[in-house]
Design a protein around this motif. Structure first.
Motif, PDB file in Angstrom:
ATOM      1  N   SER A  11      78.907 -13.899  33.706  1.00 57.95           N
ATOM      2  CA  SER A  11      78.463 -13.307  34.973  1.00 57.95           C
ATOM      3  C   SER A  11      79.172 -13.977  36.140  1.00 57.95           C
ATOM      4  O   SER A  11      79.425 -15.176  36.128  1.00 57.95           O
ATOM      5  N   SER A  12      79.462 -13.185  37.152  1.00 58.62           N
ATOM      6  CA  SER A  12      80.030 -13.739  38.378  1.00 58.62           C
ATOM      7  C   SER A  12      78.885 -14.143  39.305  1.00 58.62           C
ATOM      8  O   SER A  12      77.722 -13.842  39.043  1.00 58.62           O
ATOM      9  N   GLN A  13      79.235 -14.792  40.397  1.00 59.97           N
ATOM     10  CA  GLN A  13      78.219 -15.069  41.409  1.00 59.97           C
ATOM     11  C   GLN A  13      77.843 -13.743  42.062  1.00 59.97           C
ATOM     12  O   GLN A  13      78.655 -12.822  42.163  1.00 59.97           O
ATOM     13  N   ILE A  14      76.607 -13.641  42.513  1.00 63.76           N
ATOM     14  CA  ILE A  14      76.136 -12.409  43.156  1.00 63.76           C
ATOM     15  C   ILE A  14      76.790 -12.272  44.529  1.00 63.76           C
ATOM     16  O   ILE A  14      76.913 -13.255  45.276  1.00 63.76           O
TER      17      ILE A  14
END
Length: 147
Positions: A11-14
């Motif tokens: 997951s990437s940062q939001i």
């Protein structure tokens, strides 16, 4: 289409984008470990009765621990698609039983190995497995087949 490599996508940062905005996001990929088509399955029994919560332990040829599993209420354990084809040693232990003898197995791709392990009752034993190497005192050479 032939897939050469498979990767796990983290997951990437939001982040939020508004209309007309652009953003570059670096994603981390991790190569998926190989999935072997092997199956070691069996039961741990005492006098043909299942032994629940027995530990089944897999070692490499030199008794280095690799994997373990607990048996279910029917005494069943399984190692599916995690063992590379090769030679392994397998033992089982449970509270109130002697540790099993060592089983030497050759695992092959696309082959099901069914191994039932019988345990003998003994109230002084707990659910433990001790492993290591026995070596000659002077030369420190391993003693093959020591028990």
């Amino acid at each position: 289409m032939l897939i050469q490599d498979s990767y796990l996508l983290a997951s990437s940062q939001i982040f939020e984008l508004m209309a007309q905005q652009e953003m570059t996001v670096d994603l981390e990929l991790t190569k998926v470990p190989p999935c072997f088509n092997t199956l070691l399955i069996g039961r741990v029994l005492h006098e043909n009765m299942p032994v629940k919560n027995a530990v089944v332990k897999i070692f490499d040829w030199d008794y280095n621990p690799l994997f373990h599993a607990l048996t279910n209420s029917r005494g069943v354990y399984r190692f599916k698609n995690i063992l590379a084809p090769g030679v392994y040693k397998v033992i089982a232990a449970a509270d109130g039983y002697q540790t099993s003898r060592t089983f030497k197995l050759k695992i092959k791709d696309n082959e099901v190995i069914n191994l039932s392990i019988k345990l003998k009752e003994c109230s002084i034993f707990s659910n433990s497995i001790i492993y290591g190497k026995v070596r000659e005192a002077g030369s420190k050479k391993p003693v093959e087949g020591a028990q």
